[in-house]
Design a protein around this motif. Structure first.
Motif, PDB file in Angstrom:
ATOM      1  N   GLU A 152      10.221  27.845 -86.208  1.00  0.00           N
ATOM      2  CA  GLU A 152       9.643  28.463 -85.020  1.00  0.00           C
ATOM      3  C   GLU A 152       9.358  27.397 -83.970  1.00  0.00           C
ATOM      4  N   ASN A 153       9.274  26.152 -84.391  1.00  0.00           N
ATOM      5  CA  ASN A 153       9.102  25.010 -83.501  1.00  0.00           C
ATOM      6  C   ASN A 153      10.475  24.424 -83.209  1.00  0.00           C
ATOM      7  N   PHE A 154      10.882  24.419 -81.941  1.00  0.00           N
ATOM      8  CA  PHE A 154      12.216  23.940 -81.597  1.00  0.00           C
ATOM      9  C   PHE A 154      12.428  22.490 -81.994  1.00  0.00           C
ATOM     10  N   ARG A 155      11.387  21.674 -81.867  1.00  0.00           N
ATOM     11  CA  ARG A 155      11.517  20.265 -82.214  1.00  0.00           C
ATOM     12  C   ARG A 155      11.935  20.098 -83.681  1.00  0.00           C
ATOM     13  N   ALA A 156      11.348  20.922 -84.552  1.00  0.00           N
ATOM     14  CA  ALA A 156      11.677  20.833 -85.973  1.00  0.00           C
ATOM     15  C   ALA A 156      13.120  21.268 -86.218  1.00  0.00           C
ATOM     16  N   PHE A 157      13.540  22.339 -85.545  1.00  0.00           N
ATOM     17  CA  PHE A 157      14.922  22.809 -85.699  1.00  0.00           C
ATOM     18  C   PHE A 157      15.901  21.768 -85.167  1.00  0.00           C
ATOM     19  N   GLU A 158      15.567  21.164 -84.038  1.00  0.00           N
ATOM     20  CA  GLU A 158      16.430  20.148 -83.441  1.00  0.00           C
ATOM     21  C   GLU A 158      16.591  18.957 -84.382  1.00  0.00           C
ATOM     22  N   ALA A 159      15.497  18.519 -84.990  1.00  0.00           N
ATOM     23  CA  ALA A 159      15.562  17.381 -85.899  1.00  0.00           C
ATOM     24  C   ALA A 159      16.464  17.693 -87.090  1.00  0.00           C
ATOM     25  N   TRP A 160      16.332  18.906 -87.658  1.00  0.00           N
ATOM     26  CA  TRP A 160      17.194  19.292 -88.783  1.00  0.00           C
ATOM     27  C   TRP A 160      18.656  19.331 -88.346  1.00  0.00           C
ATOM     28  N   ALA A 161      18.917  19.903 -87.169  1.00  0.00           N
ATOM     29  CA  ALA A 161      20.294  20.044 -86.694  1.00  0.00           C
ATOM     30  C   ALA A 161      20.968  18.688 -86.531  1.00  0.00           C
ATOM     31  N   LEU A 162      20.280  17.741 -85.921  1.00  0.00           N
ATOM     32  CA  LEU A 162      20.866  16.429 -85.668  1.00  0.00           C
ATOM     33  C   LEU A 162      21.058  15.630 -86.958  1.00  0.00           C
ATOM     34  N   GLU A 163      20.214  15.901 -87.940  1.00  0.00           N
ATOM     35  CA  GLU A 163      20.336  15.200 -89.224  1.00  0.00           C
ATOM     36  C   GLU A 163      21.391  15.837 -90.124  1.00  0.00           C
ATOM     37  N   ASN A 164      21.877  17.012 -89.755  1.00  0.00           N
ATOM     38  CA  ASN A 164      22.797  17.740 -90.631  1.00  0.00           C
ATOM     39  C   ASN A 164      24.120  18.091 -89.957  1.00  0.00           C
ATOM     40  N   GLY A 165      24.560  17.222 -89.051  1.00  0.00           N
ATOM     41  CA  GLY A 165      25.921  17.326 -88.548  1.00  0.00           C
ATOM     42  C   GLY A 165      26.146  18.164 -87.318  1.00  0.00           C
ATOM     43  N   TYR A 166      25.089  18.513 -86.580  1.00  0.00           N
ATOM     44  CA  TYR A 166      25.311  19.310 -85.371  1.00  0.00           C
ATOM     45  C   TYR A 166      26.137  18.526 -84.352  1.00  0.00           C
ATOM     46  N   ALA A 167      27.069  19.223 -83.704  1.00  0.00           N
ATOM     47  CA  ALA A 167      27.863  18.647 -82.619  1.00  0.00           C
ATOM     48  C   ALA A 167      28.321  19.776 -81.718  1.00  0.00           C
ATOM     49  N   ASP A 168      28.611  19.474 -80.462  1.00  0.00           N
ATOM     50  CA  ASP A 168      29.125  20.489 -79.543  1.00  0.00           C
ATOM     51  C   ASP A 168      30.384  21.108 -80.134  1.00  0.00           C
ATOM     52  N   GLY A 169      30.491  22.430 -80.041  1.00  0.00           N
ATOM     53  CA  GLY A 169      31.641  23.130 -80.589  1.00  0.00           C
ATOM     54  C   GLY A 169      31.388  23.725 -81.949  1.00  0.00           C
ATOM     55  N   LEU A 170      30.309  23.296 -82.627  1.00  0.00           N
ATOM     56  CA  LEU A 170      29.969  23.859 -83.933  1.00  0.00           C
ATOM     57  C   LEU A 170      28.930  24.961 -83.776  1.00  0.00           C
ATOM     58  N   THR A 171      28.919  25.890 -84.707  1.00  0.00           N
ATOM     59  CA  THR A 171      27.957  26.984 -84.703  1.00  0.00           C
ATOM     60  C   THR A 171      27.189  26.980 -86.009  1.00  0.00           C
ATOM     61  N   ILE A 172      26.006  27.588 -85.991  1.00  0.00           N
ATOM     62  CA  ILE A 172      25.192  27.646 -87.204  1.00  0.00           C
ATOM     63  C   ILE A 172      25.703  28.774 -88.094  1.00  0.00           C
ATOM     64  N   ASP A 173      25.763  28.505 -89.399  1.00  0.00           N
ATOM     65  CA  ASP A 173      26.328  29.466 -90.346  1.00  0.00           C
ATOM     66  C   ASP A 173      25.439  29.520 -91.579  1.00  0.00           C
ATOM     67  N   ARG A 174      25.166  30.740 -92.052  1.00  0.00           N
ATOM     68  CA  ARG A 174      24.391  30.905 -93.287  1.00  0.00           C
ATOM     69  C   ARG A 174      25.342  30.908 -94.479  1.00  0.00           C
ATOM     70  N   ILE A 175      25.093  30.060 -95.438  1.00  0.00           N
ATOM     71  CA  ILE A 175      25.950  29.946 -96.612  1.00  0.00           C
ATOM     72  C   ILE A 175      25.910  31.226 -97.434  1.00  0.00           C
ATOM     73  N   ASN A 176      24.701  31.729 -97.684  1.00  0.00           N
ATOM     74  CA  ASN A 176      24.517  33.020 -98.360  1.00  0.00           C
ATOM     75  C   ASN A 176      24.166  34.042 -97.303  1.00  0.00           C
TER      76      ASN A 176
END
Length: 235
Positions: free
Chosen positions: A147-171
């Motif tokens: 719910e905190n954007f800063r926390a989501f941003e930190a996870w995204a950058l640590e887990n391979g986020y890059a322009d052109g990629l989208t978030i995907d749920r494994i399950n």
């Protein structure tokens, strides 16, 4: 009109960076007879909990949910605030000179990653969203920590986020949470969704791909292009 059933917020309740300092009270407006009449709207007095902030005001009760993630419009403190990011302010407010350090927003409201975060929360929490039925309507939620954007941003950058990629749920039956999300290309995202198509449709898709000697993504892409061309001819 009968009074609504009400569950007032206790004084001292925290709504993001705001604190409830009064019980809900109705808006009184002059009636035709000159006496005050009660409209079916209730207000709550909130105050900002930011250091040295003087903001305090009456807020409509139906706006309280938004206040949980809103920033203070006076000192700019928010849940996403960087405590070290301050701006020195000298101004005159309501006839009084003021000098103070205010907080600064994260400044990324127009970034692609922020749009992904906002859209993710929208389809999971807003029943009026076009995608609500496929997400929030069937129990898909967003991890409270995100719910905190800063926390989501930190996870995204640590887990391979890059322009052109989208978030995907494994399950596909679990929500948006760190252990169930990854960053993928549009093709990978489309193929992941295809696994959850009804069996007859999935089998037909694979059969057509085998006949054309292409992958299933190419079959879907050609079908969408044909549909788009047909609609353009009709219009």
């Amino acid at each position: 009109m009968p009074a609504r059933n009400r569950i007032p917020l206790p004084i001292g309740t925290q709504l993001g960076v705001f604190e409830v300092v009064s019980l809900p009270f109705p808006l009184l407006v002059p009636g035709r007879s000159g006496q005050s009449q009660t409209r079916n709207r209730y207000f709550v007095r909130l105050r900002c909990t930011g250091p040295d902030c003087e903001w305090e005001d009456d807020v409509r009760e139906d706006d309280l949910e938004r206040r949980k993630t809103a920033a203070c419009g006076f000192c700019y403190i928010s849940l996403d605030v960087d405590p070290e990011a301050r701006i020195h302010v000298e101004r005159v407010w309501k006839g009084r000179p003021q000098t103070y350090d205010r907080y600064r927003y994260h400044g990324k409201s127009y970034d692609r990653l922020h749009r992904i975060w906002a859209n993710m929360r929208e389809r999971c929490s807003n029943p009026t969203s076009e995608k609500w039925k496929r997400y929030g309507g069937r129990g898909i939620t967003v991890d409270p920590g995100w719910e905190n954007f800063r926390a989501f941003e930190a996870w995204a950058l640590e887990n391979g986020y890059a322009d052109g990629l989208t978030i995907d749920r494994i399950n596909n039956d679990r929500g948006y949470e760190p252990g169930n999300c990854r960053w993928v290309t549009d093709l990978e995202n489309l193929l992941n969704r295809a696994r959850y198509l009804p069996t007859p449709l999935h089998e037909a898709l694979e059969a057509r791909a085998a006949v054309d000697d292409v992958d299933t993504y190419s079959v879907i892409r050609v079908a969408l292009e044909a549909l788009r061309a047909e609609r353009e001819q009709i219009s």
